[in-house]
Design an enzyme around this catalytic site. Structure first.
Site, short mmCIF file in Angstrom:
data_model
loop_
_atom_site.label_atom_id
_atom_site.label_comp_id
_atom_site.label_asym_id
_atom_site.label_seq_id
_atom_site.Cartn_x
_atom_site.Cartn_y
_atom_site.Cartn_z
N ARG A 10 0.80 -1.26 -0.10
CA ARG A 10 0.06 0.18 -0.03
C ARG A 10 0.94 1.21 -0.03
O ARG A 10 0.72 2.22 -0.61
CB ARG A 10 -0.92 -0.14 1.18
CG ARG A 10 -2.13 -0.83 1.00
CD ARG A 10 -1.81 -2.15 0.64
NE ARG A 10 -3.06 -2.85 0.57
CZ ARG A 10 -3.93 -3.72 1.59
NH1 ARG A 10 -3.14 -3.89 2.74
NH2 ARG A 10 -4.88 -4.28 1.34
N ASP A 22 0.30 -6.75 -3.10
CA ASP A 22 -1.17 -6.67 -2.87
C ASP A 22 -1.83 -5.97 -4.04
O ASP A 22 -1.10 -5.90 -5.03
CB ASP A 22 -1.50 -6.07 -1.65
CG ASP A 22 -2.75 -6.34 -0.91
OD1 ASP A 22 -3.84 -6.32 -1.56
OD2 ASP A 22 -2.48 -6.78 0.31
N HIS A 55 -6.38 -10.31 -3.52
CA HIS A 55 -5.42 -9.32 -3.25
C HIS A 55 -4.17 -9.41 -4.34
O HIS A 55 -3.27 -9.36 -4.21
CB HIS A 55 -4.83 -9.53 -1.82
CG HIS A 55 -5.62 -8.90 -0.86
ND1 HIS A 55 -5.73 -7.76 -0.07
CD2 HIS A 55 -6.62 -9.57 -0.06
CE1 HIS A 55 -6.59 -7.54 0.65
NE2 HIS A 55 -7.14 -8.67 0.92
N ASP A 63 -6.44 -14.41 2.50
CA ASP A 63 -7.53 -13.58 3.17
C ASP A 63 -8.48 -12.86 2.02
O ASP A 63 -8.05 -12.91 0.79
CB ASP A 63 -6.72 -12.46 3.96
CG ASP A 63 -6.07 -11.40 3.08
OD1 ASP A 63 -5.08 -12.10 2.52
OD2 ASP A 63 -6.13 -10.28 3.46
N GLU A 64 -9.44 -12.64 2.36
CA GLU A 64 -10.47 -11.77 1.75
C GLU A 64 -10.66 -11.94 0.25
O GLU A 64 -10.51 -11.01 -0.51
CB GLU A 64 -10.26 -10.09 1.98
CG GLU A 64 -10.19 -9.90 3.58
CD GLU A 64 -9.74 -8.43 3.76
OE1 GLU A 64 -10.06 -8.03 4.61
OE2 GLU A 64 -8.77 -8.01 2.97
N TRP A 104 -6.53 -13.57 12.36
CA TRP A 104 -6.47 -12.17 12.57
C TRP A 104 -8.00 -11.60 12.82
O TRP A 104 -8.03 -10.53 13.44
CB TRP A 104 -5.92 -11.52 11.32
CG TRP A 104 -6.83 -11.57 10.04
CD1 TRP A 104 -7.05 -12.82 9.19
CD2 TRP A 104 -7.79 -10.70 9.44
NE1 TRP A 104 -8.00 -12.44 8.25
CE2 TRP A 104 -8.36 -11.30 8.40
CE3 TRP A 104 -7.87 -9.47 9.95
CZ2 TRP A 104 -9.26 -10.56 7.51
CZ3 TRP A 104 -9.08 -8.61 9.14
CH2 TRP A 104 -9.86 -9.36 7.89
N PHE A 164 -1.82 -2.46 14.61
CA PHE A 164 -0.99 -1.35 14.83
C PHE A 164 -1.39 -0.17 13.60
O PHE A 164 -0.79 1.09 13.69
CB PHE A 164 0.45 -1.26 14.83
CG PHE A 164 0.98 -1.97 16.04
CD1 PHE A 164 0.02 -2.50 16.87
CD2 PHE A 164 2.31 -2.41 16.39
CE1 PHE A 164 0.44 -3.15 18.14
CE2 PHE A 164 2.80 -2.87 17.48
CZ PHE A 164 1.58 -3.64 18.49
N ASP A 165 -2.34 -0.48 12.74
CA ASP A 165 -2.84 0.52 11.72
C ASP A 165 -4.07 1.10 12.49
O ASP A 165 -4.71 1.94 11.83
CB ASP A 165 -3.12 -0.01 10.42
CG ASP A 165 -3.98 -1.16 10.37
OD1 ASP A 165 -4.23 -1.99 11.43
OD2 ASP A 165 -4.83 -1.47 9.18
N TRP A 198 -0.60 -2.62 8.58
CA TRP A 198 -0.98 -2.46 7.30
C TRP A 198 -0.74 -0.82 6.79
O TRP A 198 -1.00 -0.28 7.82
CB TRP A 198 -2.44 -2.63 7.09
CG TRP A 198 -2.73 -4.16 7.67
CD1 TRP A 198 -3.23 -4.82 8.77
CD2 TRP A 198 -2.43 -5.30 6.51
NE1 TRP A 198 -3.35 -6.09 8.46
CE2 TRP A 198 -2.91 -6.57 7.16
CE3 TRP A 198 -1.96 -5.53 5.23
CZ2 TRP A 198 -2.83 -7.81 6.90
CZ3 TRP A 198 -1.96 -6.65 4.74
CH2 TRP A 198 -2.23 -7.75 5.50
N THR A 199 -0.43 -0.57 5.78
CA THR A 199 -0.14 0.81 5.45
C THR A 199 -1.00 1.80 4.51
O THR A 199 -0.40 2.60 3.96
CB THR A 199 1.40 0.90 4.91
OG1 THR A 199 1.47 -0.07 3.89
CG2 THR A 199 2.39 0.16 6.11
N GLU A 200 -2.09 1.37 4.53
CA GLU A 200 -2.87 2.18 3.65
C GLU A 200 -3.11 3.81 3.99
O GLU A 200 -2.72 4.65 3.19
CB GLU A 200 -4.40 1.79 3.88
CG GLU A 200 -5.07 0.78 3.10
CD GLU A 200 -4.89 -0.65 4.10
OE1 GLU A 200 -4.13 -0.81 4.83
OE2 GLU A 200 -5.76 -1.60 3.93
C1 TNX Z 1 -7.56 -6.41 6.47
S1 TNX Z 1 -5.83 -8.49 7.79
C2 TNX Z 1 -6.63 -7.01 5.76
C3 TNX Z 1 -5.71 -6.09 4.94
C4 TNX Z 1 -6.06 -4.59 5.37
C5 TNX Z 1 -6.32 -4.80 6.70
C6 TNX Z 1 -6.52 -3.15 7.40
C7 TNX Z 1 -5.88 -8.96 6.35
C8 TNX Z 1 -5.34 -10.46 6.28
N1 TNX Z 1 -6.48 -8.30 5.44
O1 TNX Z 1 -5.80 -6.29 3.52
O2 TNX Z 1 -4.91 -3.98 4.80
O3 TNX Z 1 -7.51 -5.32 6.98
O4 TNX Z 1 -6.77 -3.26 8.70
#
Ligand code: TNX
Length: 767
Positions: free
Chosen positions: A165, A194, A264, A327-328, A401, A427-428, A476-478
Site C-alpha cells: 500500500r 497486494d 489481493h 484472506d478476503e 486475525w 498497529f494501523d 497495514w499501511t493504507e
Molecule cells: C484486512 S488482515 C486485511 C488487509 C487490510 C487490513 C486493514 C488481512 C489479512 N487483510 O488487507 O490492509 O485489514 O486493517
C-alpha cells in the site's frame, strides 16, 4: 567488607566524575526478563578499552561481539574492543536449556558473562545489556552485580510490514529490523504484494515490477472518491531482497515473505490479465478495500504462475514458513466464471451447511500450493480464511486475525496458529482517541490494550495450547505514507507487544511497564526514531468499585512525570491536586488530569463520570457478539460514556440478537426516565436501534411495560452517536428491563442487504 567495597566505588565514582561522567546501569528493561536477581552490593566498572572475548572460530559470535561494541558506543559512548583471549566481558555458548533462545547474564566485580543456549540467546543477552546501559555520550558505567536468567515465552514473535500500500526503502526496512531486534522480535512478516502494488522482482515475470509495481494515482483519505493524480511505485530487486534477508539473519530475525493469493492480486492481473476470470482489462488498484478481481482458480496457467513465483521466492528466503495470504478472496467472479465452475465440477465440490463450493475451491487451491511448498521443504502459513472449506491443507499454520476464535479452531483441528487479532494488535488502528491523531484505518488499540492481550484463550484445552506458536502485530499501511509515520504507529506499541511475546504471563503489570518505558522513549530520541508521544499524557483506568460504591480512578504516565488533577471541571495546573494513589469518585464528576514531564505540561485528559448509586447490578439475557463483549454487562452502567468509536471497550455490540438487560436497583425507587446511547457506523454494518421497550418489576419476575418506542429503518449511510430518552409516568420499581431491538434485516440501500446488522449500546441511565 561489601560496604567498604561499595564506599570505595562511590568514592572512585566521585573522583572519576570530575573527569568523565559516570552512571549506573539499570536492569529494568523491556521486555522484562524472567528473573533478575541482584548478587550483593558489588559493581563492575565498565570503561573505555574493556575487551569482549568470544569463541573466535564462531562467526556468529564474532558478529555478536561487534554488535555489542556498536551498541555500547551508541548508548553510553563507550569504546569497547571485540576480541582477545580473555576479556572483562565474555560471550559464550553452552547454557543448558531446552529453549534455544535462553541466556544468562551475570555481572560480578570481575566482569560480565553472557552465556546463551545458542548464538541467538547470546544476542538477546546483549540486547538486555544494551538496554541496561545509561544513555550518555561518554563516561563510565557502574554495573551492579546481578544474575539475569531469561528466555522467551513464545518461539514465534512477529511484526508484519505491508510494503504494497506504501513502499519503504531498503534502508527503512533495515531500520524496521533494528526496531525488531531491540525488542527481541524474531520474525519479520514481509507483506510484499497486494492489489495496490507488487514489490518483489520475479525474473520469470518481469511485467510484475515493470507494470505491477506502479499505480497511476492514490485515493485521498478513506476512499473519498478523489484521487491525488500522482503516480506511485517502488520494488525490491532480488539482490536487495538478499541483502535485507542477510541483514535480518545477523540480527536473528527470520523474514517470512508473503505473496497474498488468490485474492489481493489485482496488481498481477494488471500485468497478466489472462490470469483473471474475465480477462480484464485491469489496473493496479488506486483505492483501498477489497477487490473482487482475483486469480482465476479454474485456469491451470494461474497455478503454474503461482508456483513459478513461489519457486523464486523460496530461492530468496530461507524461512521455513512461507505466507500465501488467502484472506478476503471475494468469490463473485468464481461464481460466474465457467473455468472455475468447471474445476468445481471436476473436483466434485458441493455446497454444504458450513461452506460454499467456491470456498472449497479456495481450500483446494491452498492445499495444492501447500503440497508444492512441502516439496520445496517449506511450510505454509495463511490468514484464518484458509479454514473456510473443509479441504484445509493438512500442515498449514493459521494466522488468526479476525478473531481469536480462529486460533482456537485451528488448534482444535491440530493445526498450529499464530495470534494476530485485529482487536488488539493491529498497529494501523488508532492508539489514542485525541482528535488530532493522524488518520488511521479505524479501530482502537491503545498501548494498554496491547499490553493486556493474553494470546492463549482461557477456554482452549491445555493439551492443545502448544499449537499457539506465538503472537504477531501487523502494520497495514493504507494510511501510512512515510517511514516516520510507520514508526509513530509502531512505537511504543511494540514495547507492549514484546512483553506479550516474551515475558511470562503472570508477571505483567501495566504501571511498572510504564515506568520501564521511559528509558525506551529516551532511547528512541537518541536513535532518532519517531514514536507516539501520547504516552506522556495521563492514561486513566476507571473501574466500578463495588466495595467503595463508586468508580475507582487510577492515573498513569511514564516514569518521571507528575500528575495533577481536578474534579470540578476546571483545567488542572501544577497547583491542582497532585495524584499519588487511586481514588474513588461517586455521583457525576468531571475528572481532568495533566501530566508534567521535565516541567512541560502535556495535553489534558478529561472524562465525564456519572456513577449511579441507585444501581446494584445488571444481567444480560442475550449474549453480545463475541468480539464486542469487553468487560461484559457492567459496561452498560459503569459511569463511562462511549464516544464515536465502537471498539473502545465502552460499547457492547450485538448482532442477530438484541440488547435485553435487567438492571437491579438497590431498593425500590420512583423512576420516570430511561436513557441510552447508540453508536452507528453503517460502513461497518453497525445500525441504529429499531425498537425500545422498558418494563419494570418489583420482584424481578413479573414485569409490566411502561414505555415502548419504534424507530424507522435507516435510509442512507451514516456514522454518529445518538442519545435516546424514554419518558413514562412515575412508577416505583426495583427491576428495570430494557430491550433494544437491533436491525435484523439490513435495508436495500446497503451492501449487507437482508443480513442482520450490529447494534452498539452504551450507558443506560435510570432517573
Ligand atoms: C484486512 S488482515 C486485511 C488487509 C487490510 C487490513 C486493514 C488481512 C489479512 N487483510 O488487507 O490492509 O485489514 O486493517
Amino acid at each position: 567488607m561489601k560496604k567498604i567495597i561499595y564506599s570505595i566505588f562511590i568514592f572512585a565514582a566521585t573522583v572519576v566524575a570530575c573527569t568523565a561522567p559516570q552512571k549506573t546501569a539499570d536492569y529494568e528493561v523491556i521486555p522484562l526478563p524472567v528473573s533478575v536477581q541482584r548478587a550483593g552490593d558489588t559493581f563492575f566498572v565498565l570503561e573505555d578499552g574493556a575487551v569482549i572475548s568470544y569463541p573466535e572460530e564462531n562467526e556468529k559470535m564474532a558478529k555478536n561481539a561487534q554488535f555489542l561494541v556498536s551498541y555500547a558506543k551508541e548508548s553510553a559512548g563507550l569504546d569497547l574492543k571485540a576480541g582477545g583471549p580473555s576479556g572483562q566481558i565474555t560471550l559464550e555458548l553452552g547454557l543448558d536449556s531446552s529453549n534455544k533462545e535462553a541466556y544468562e547474564l551475570t555481572v560480578s566485580d570481575k566482569g560480565v558473562v553472557i552465556r546463551g543456549a545458542s548464538e541467538a540467546g547470546v544476542f538477546y543477552g546483549i540486547q538486555t545489556l544494551r538496554k541496561s546501559l545509561p544513555l550518555m555520550d561518554r563516561g563510565t558505567v557502574f554495573l551492579p552485580a546481578v544474575k539475569i536468567s531469561d528466555e522467551p515465552r513464545f518461539r514465534y514473535r512477529g511484526m508484519m510490514l505491508d510494503v504494497s500500500r506504501h513502499f519503504f526503502s531498503v534502508e527503512e526496512v533495515k531500520t524496521y529490523i533494528d526496531m525488531l531486534a531491540l525488542h527481541n522480535i524474531n520474525r519479520l512478516h514481509w507483506h510484499l504484494t497486494d492489489d495496490q502494488g507488487w514489490r518483489i522482482e520475479i525474473k520469470r515475470y518481469p511485467k510484475l515490477t515493470e507494470i505491477g509495481s506502479k499505480r497511476a494515482q492514490t485515493v485521498i483519505g478513506r476512499n473519498s472518491g478523489e484521487y491525488d493524480g500522482i503516480p506511485y511505485g517502488g520494488f525490491y530487486t532480488q539482490e536487495q531482497i538478499r541483502e535485507v534477508v542477510a541483514y535480518a539473519a545477523e540480527r536473528y530475525v527470520t523474514i517470512v515473505p508473503e505473496v497474498d493469493m488468490p485474492g489481493h492480486m489485482q496488481a498481477v492481473l494488471a500485468c497478466y490479465p489472462e490470469l483473471g476470470c474475465t480477462g480484464g482489462p485491469y489496473k493496479v488498484r488506486e483505492k483501498w478495500g477489497i477487490s473482487s478481481d482475483v486469480l482465476c482458480a479454474g485456469n491451470d496457467k494461474t497455478l503454474q504462475f503461482v508456483k513459478d513465483v513461489l519457486e523464486e521466492v523460496v530461492g530468496l528466503f530461507p524461512s521455513e514458513y512461507v505466507h500465501i495470504g488467502g484472506d478476503e478472496c471475494l468469490k463473485d467472479e468464481w461464481m460466474r466464471c465457467p473455468k472455475c465452475q468447471n474445476r468445481i465440477r471436476q473436483l466434485g465440490l458441493a455446497n454444504d451447511a458450513q461452506h460454499t463450493k467456491e470456498q472449497k475451491l479456495q481450500s483446494w487451491f491452498v492445499a495444492d500450493i501447500e503440497h508444492f511448498l512441502e516439496e520445496h521443504g517449506r511450510r505454509l502459513i495463511g490468514w484464518d480464511e484458509i479454514l473456510e472449506g473443509d479441504l484445509v491443507a493438512p500442515n498449514a499454520t493459521v494466522m488468526a486475525w479476525r478473531d481469536l476464535r480462529y486460533g482456537m479452531t485451528a488448534a482444535r483441528l491440530h493445526h498450529d496458529a499464530i495470534m494476530t487479532p485485529s482487536s488488539h494488535v493491529y498497529f494501523d488502528h488508532y492508539q489514542d482517541l485525541d482528535q488530532n491523531e493522524p488518520l488511521a484505518i479505524g479501530g482502537y488499540s491503545s498501548v494498554g490494550r496491547v499490553y493486556n492481550y493474553e494470546p492463549i484463550p482461557s477456554d482452549l484445552e491445555p493439551e492443545l495450547r502448544h499449537h499457539i506458536l506465538g503472537v504477531q502485530a501487523n502494520l497495514w499501511t493504507e494510511y501510512i505514507p512515510t517511514f516516520s509515520h510507520a514508526q509513530y504507529m509502531v512505537l511504543p506499541r511494540m514495547d507492549a507487544l514484546c512483553e506479550v511475546q516474551w515475558t511470562p504471563a503472570g508477571t505483567k503489570d501495566y504501571g511498572a511497564f510504564c515506568n520501564r518505558l521511559n528509558k525506551m522513549l529516551h532511547f528512541y530520541d537518541k536513535l532518532g526514531w519517531n514514536y507516539a508521544k501520547h504516552i506522556y499524557k495521563v492514561s486513566a483506568d476507571f473501574a466500578l468499585d463495588q466495595e467503595m460504591e463508586g468508580i475507582k480512578v487510577s492515573l498513569n504516565t511514564v516514569k518521571g512525570g507528575e500528575i495533577y488533577y481536578t474534579l470540578d471541571g476546571s483545567e488542572p495546573t501544577i497547583k491542582s491536586l497532585r495524584y499519588t494513589a487511586p481514588f474513588v469518585v461517586q455521583d457525576k464528576v468531571v475528572v481532568k488530569a495533566m501530566a508534567v514531564h521535565d516541567g512541560i505540561p502535556q495535553t489534558v485528559m478529561s472524562e465525564n463520570l456519572s456513577y449511579d448509586n441507585k444501581i446494584s447490578g445488571i444481567e444480560l439475557l442475550q449474549e453480545p457478539h463475541r468480539s464486542y463483549r469487553f468487560n461484559g454487562a457492567s459496561t452498560l452502567v459503569d459511569g463511562l460514556t462511549g464516544m464515536q468509536n465502537y471498539r473502545t471497550g465502552r460499547w457492547l455490540g450485538f448482532c442477530g440478537k438484541d440488547l435485553e438487560a435487567i438492571i437491579k436497583l438497590k431498593s425500590e425507587t420512583e423512576i420516570s426516565k430511561v436513557g441510552f446511547n447508540t453508536c452507528v457506523a453503517t460502513s461497518d454494518w453497525v445500525f441504529d436501534v429499531r425498537q425500545a421497550i422498558i418494563e419494570v418489576s418489583e420482584d424481578g419476575i413479573h414485569f409490566k411495560k411502561v414505555a415502548e418506542e419504534s424507530y424507522p429503518a435507516m435510509t442512507s449511510n451514516d456514522a454518529y452517536v445518538k442519545h435516546y430518552d424514554l419518558l413514562f409516568e412515575t412508577v416505583k420499581a426495583q427491576y428495570v428491563k430494557v430491550t433494544l431491538v437491533s436491525e435484523h434485516s439490513i435495508p436495500a440501500f446497503h451492501g449487507g442487504k437482508d443480513h442482520p446488522g450490529f447494534i452498539f449500546v452504551d450507558e443506560i441511565s435510570i432517573d
